[in-house]
Design a protein around this motif. Sequence first.
Motif, PDB file in Angstrom:
ATOM      1  N   PHE A 137       0.834  -1.191   0.000  1.00 36.79           N
ATOM      2  CA  PHE A 137       0.000   0.000   0.000  1.00 36.79           C
ATOM      3  C   PHE A 137       0.875   1.251   0.000  1.00 36.79           C
ATOM      4  CE2 PHE A 137       0.699  -1.417   4.335  1.00 36.79           C
ATOM      5  CZ  PHE A 137       1.048  -0.260   5.026  1.00 36.79           C
ATOM      6  N   THR A 138       0.289   2.348  -0.444  1.00 36.93           N
ATOM      7  CA  THR A 138       0.995   3.625  -0.412  1.00 36.93           C
ATOM      8  C   THR A 138       0.555   4.445   0.787  1.00 36.93           C
ATOM      9  OG1 THR A 138      -0.660   4.657  -1.846  1.00 36.93           O
ATOM     10  CG2 THR A 138       1.273   3.705  -2.921  1.00 36.93           C
ATOM     11  N   LEU A 139       1.498   5.197   1.337  1.00 31.95           N
ATOM     12  CA  LEU A 139       1.206   6.190   2.368  1.00 31.95           C
ATOM     13  C   LEU A 139       1.481   7.541   1.718  1.00 31.95           C
ATOM     14  CD1 LEU A 139       2.859   4.386   5.402  1.00 31.95           C
ATOM     15  CD2 LEU A 139       0.410   4.780   5.059  1.00 31.95           C
ATOM     16  N   SER A 140       0.453   8.065   1.080  1.00 33.34           N
ATOM     17  CA  SER A 140       0.640   9.208   0.187  1.00 33.34           C
ATOM     18  C   SER A 140       1.110  10.459   0.924  1.00 33.34           C
ATOM     19  CB  SER A 140      -0.661   9.480  -0.569  1.00 33.34           C
ATOM     20  OG  SER A 140      -1.737   9.687   0.330  1.00 33.34           O
ATOM     21  N   SER A 141       0.634  10.666   2.138  1.00 34.71           N
ATOM     22  CA  SER A 141       1.003  11.873   2.874  1.00 34.71           C
ATOM     23  C   SER A 141       2.385  11.783   3.507  1.00 34.71           C
ATOM     24  CB  SER A 141      -0.026  12.156   3.978  1.00 34.71           C
ATOM     25  OG  SER A 141      -1.308  12.351   3.426  1.00 34.71           O
ATOM     26  N   ALA A 142       2.939  10.573   3.561  1.00 32.89           N
ATOM     27  CA  ALA A 142       4.232  10.368   4.216  1.00 32.89           C
ATOM     28  C   ALA A 142       5.336   9.989   3.235  1.00 32.89           C
ATOM     29  CB  ALA A 142       4.103   9.283   5.290  1.00 32.89           C
ATOM     30  N   ASP A 143       5.016   9.901   1.946  1.00 33.45           N
ATOM     31  CA  ASP A 143       5.992   9.512   0.916  1.00 33.45           C
ATOM     32  C   ASP A 143       6.653   8.176   1.259  1.00 33.45           C
ATOM     33  OD1 ASP A 143       5.358  11.880  -0.315  1.00 33.45           O
ATOM     34  OD2 ASP A 143       7.184  12.927   0.316  1.00 33.45           O
ATOM     35  N   ARG A 144       5.801   7.207   1.617  1.00 30.87           N
ATOM     36  CA  ARG A 144       6.279   5.870   1.959  1.00 30.87           C
ATOM     37  C   ARG A 144       5.392   4.826   1.296  1.00 30.87           C
ATOM     38  NH1 ARG A 144      10.090   5.825   5.792  1.00 30.87           N
ATOM     39  NH2 ARG A 144       9.688   3.711   6.543  1.00 30.87           N
ATOM     40  N   VAL A 145       5.922   3.613   1.183  1.00 31.86           N
ATOM     41  CA  VAL A 145       5.184   2.455   0.687  1.00 31.86           C
ATOM     42  C   VAL A 145       5.241   1.391   1.762  1.00 31.86           C
ATOM     43  CG1 VAL A 145       5.073   0.644  -1.072  1.00 31.86           C
ATOM     44  CG2 VAL A 145       5.647   2.996  -1.735  1.00 31.86           C
ATOM     45  N   GLY A 146       4.093   0.780   2.067  1.00 35.38           N
ATOM     46  CA  GLY A 146       4.028  -0.208   3.126  1.00 35.38           C
ATOM     47  C   GLY A 146       3.705  -1.600   2.610  1.00 35.38           C
ATOM     48  N   ARG A 147       4.001  -2.569   3.438  1.00 33.34           N
ATOM     49  CA  ARG A 147       3.718  -3.981   3.162  1.00 33.34           C
ATOM     50  C   ARG A 147       3.079  -4.576   4.413  1.00 33.34           C
ATOM     51  NH1 ARG A 147       6.205  -8.940   4.378  1.00 33.34           N
ATOM     52  NH2 ARG A 147       6.096 -10.530   2.711  1.00 33.34           N
ATOM     53  N   VAL A 148       1.978  -5.281   4.258  1.00 41.45           N
ATOM     54  CA  VAL A 148       1.338  -5.936   5.385  1.00 41.45           C
ATOM     55  C   VAL A 148       1.070  -7.389   5.008  1.00 41.45           C
ATOM     56  CG1 VAL A 148      -0.982  -5.116   4.683  1.00 41.45           C
ATOM     57  CG2 VAL A 148      -0.588  -5.882   7.043  1.00 41.45           C
ATOM     58  N   THR A 149       1.490  -8.303   5.860  1.00 43.77           N
ATOM     59  CA  THR A 149       1.219  -9.710   5.629  1.00 43.77           C
ATOM     60  C   THR A 149      -0.236 -10.005   5.980  1.00 43.77           C
ATOM     61  OG1 THR A 149       1.784 -10.428   7.873  1.00 43.77           O
ATOM     62  CG2 THR A 149       3.601 -10.233   6.287  1.00 43.77           C
ATOM     63  N   VAL A 150      -0.725 -11.160   5.577  1.00 49.32           N
ATOM     64  CA  VAL A 150      -2.113 -11.509   5.876  1.00 49.32           C
ATOM     65  C   VAL A 150      -2.326 -11.709   7.379  1.00 49.32           C
ATOM     66  CG1 VAL A 150      -2.566 -12.470   3.601  1.00 49.32           C
ATOM     67  CG2 VAL A 150      -1.664 -13.958   5.400  1.00 49.32           C
ATOM     68  N   GLY A 171      -0.984  -9.488   9.483  1.00 45.70           N
ATOM     69  CA  GLY A 171      -0.965  -8.154  10.049  1.00 45.70           C
ATOM     70  C   GLY A 171       0.394  -7.585  10.372  1.00 45.70           C
ATOM     71  N   GLU A 172       1.472  -8.229   9.943  1.00 45.19           N
ATOM     72  CA  GLU A 172       2.812  -7.689  10.194  1.00 45.19           C
ATOM     73  C   GLU A 172       3.138  -6.616   9.152  1.00 45.19           C
ATOM     74  OE1 GLU A 172       7.475  -9.159  10.298  1.00 45.19           O
ATOM     75  OE2 GLU A 172       5.857 -10.648  10.282  1.00 45.19           O
ATOM     76  N   VAL A 173       3.511  -5.439   9.622  1.00 49.86           N
ATOM     77  CA  VAL A 173       3.692  -4.285   8.733  1.00 49.86           C
ATOM     78  C   VAL A 173       5.169  -3.914   8.613  1.00 49.86           C
ATOM     79  CG1 VAL A 173       3.137  -1.854   8.335  1.00 49.86           C
ATOM     80  CG2 VAL A 173       1.397  -3.392   9.288  1.00 49.86           C
ATOM     81  N   THR A 174       5.595  -3.656   7.386  1.00 51.95           N
ATOM     82  CA  THR A 174       6.922  -3.124   7.082  1.00 51.95           C
ATOM     83  C   THR A 174       6.733  -1.910   6.186  1.00 51.95           C
ATOM     84  OG1 THR A 174       7.715  -5.415   7.028  1.00 51.95           O
ATOM     85  CG2 THR A 174       9.220  -3.724   6.212  1.00 51.95           C
ATOM     86  N   GLU A 175       7.631  -0.934   6.276  1.00 47.51           N
ATOM     87  CA  GLU A 175       7.538   0.252   5.429  1.00 47.51           C
ATOM     88  C   GLU A 175       8.882   0.593   4.806  1.00 47.51           C
ATOM     89  OE1 GLU A 175       4.068   2.506   8.054  1.00 47.51           O
ATOM     90  OE2 GLU A 175       5.885   3.589   7.483  1.00 47.51           O
ATOM     91  N   TYR A 176       8.800   1.231   3.637  1.00 46.55           N
ATOM     92  CA  TYR A 176       9.987   1.662   2.908  1.00 46.55           C
ATOM     93  C   TYR A 176       9.765   3.077   2.390  1.00 46.55           C
ATOM     94  CZ  TYR A 176      10.660  -3.409   2.736  1.00 46.55           C
ATOM     95  OH  TYR A 176      10.797  -4.734   3.060  1.00 46.55           O
ATOM     96  N   PRO A 177      10.837   3.838   2.197  1.00 43.11           N
ATOM     97  CA  PRO A 177      10.677   5.143   1.553  1.00 43.11           C
ATOM     98  C   PRO A 177      10.186   4.971   0.117  1.00 43.11           C
ATOM     99  CG  PRO A 177      12.828   4.947   2.609  1.00 43.11           C
ATOM    100  CD  PRO A 177      12.225   3.576   2.614  1.00 43.11           C
TER     101      PRO A 177
END
Length: 299
Positions: free
Chosen positions: A120-133, A135-141
């Motif tokens: 998913f995108t985090l448009s207001s934070a200029d980041r892209v996220g990943r969530v496993t089924v 619920g574990e979340v990781t983020e990248y610039p």
Amino acid sequence: MNEFNERYDTDSVREFTVSDADAGPYALTEGPDGALWFTLVHRGAVARRDPDDGHVTVHPVGDGPTVITAGPDGALWFTEYRAHRIGRLTPEGAYSSFAPRTPEGGPFGITAGPDGALWFTLSSADRVGRVTVDGEVTEYPAPGAFPSALTTGPDGALWCTLNQGNAVGRLTTDGHGTAYPLPTEGAGPVGIAAGPDGALWFTEIGAGRIGRITVDGAVTEYPLPDPAARPHAVTAGPDGALWFTEWGGGRVGRITVDGHVSSYPLSRTDCEPHGITAHDGALWCALETGSLARIEVRP
């Protein structure tokens, strides 16, 4: 809710009222159950339209559900733009949500990734996220400013539009990002989809164009007949063409892989078509004024 009201019918386009005008149907996808699922961005709900009788069932979720996709786990996943969460809804109606690591990030686009997770995108934070089924979340610039829509490319990477960066971005599953600037100033790319030709296709809402980018980064732009069309979302159709919504003109457009453009008018020029998806051999788009439109694919 059980509302099934055909309100507009031409040779190619039919519209079905699915909510009141204030609920705001925004994006839609075919679910694992064969039904059409769509977000009601202003009502805080996700709805299901039965493929057999048109019955609409509404499920309350978090605030501002926006883009929706089918997940690899048999559930529907969606962004909650105003709640700043990622939502999950089973076909039976069980709802849960997950918080990204970055608060107030404005999640917008979401897609099933090539690695069995949701991106998913985090448009207001200029980041892209990943969530496993689970619920574990990781983020990248993100590789640029205001990442909007995203999709999985034929190269096994994630591709996203960088709306305020005037570029298209590529992100590997380990977080390495690359940005490809667009030739047209102020293009404002939004929607993006993998095409049948091994390239990515995207909309330029600010320039009234449809763009194509190869996995090597070569960009081609196709001007639309109406420069004020404000193309928004795009998807691959069952006919080997790309289909897109024209938010500024109340139309659905079609572009072949060699650049031939045609369009289909909807009931009103101000009906605000947003999301679009292939379903049941046709194209369906969400009209923020309260309807879903079905566009027949003709040979």
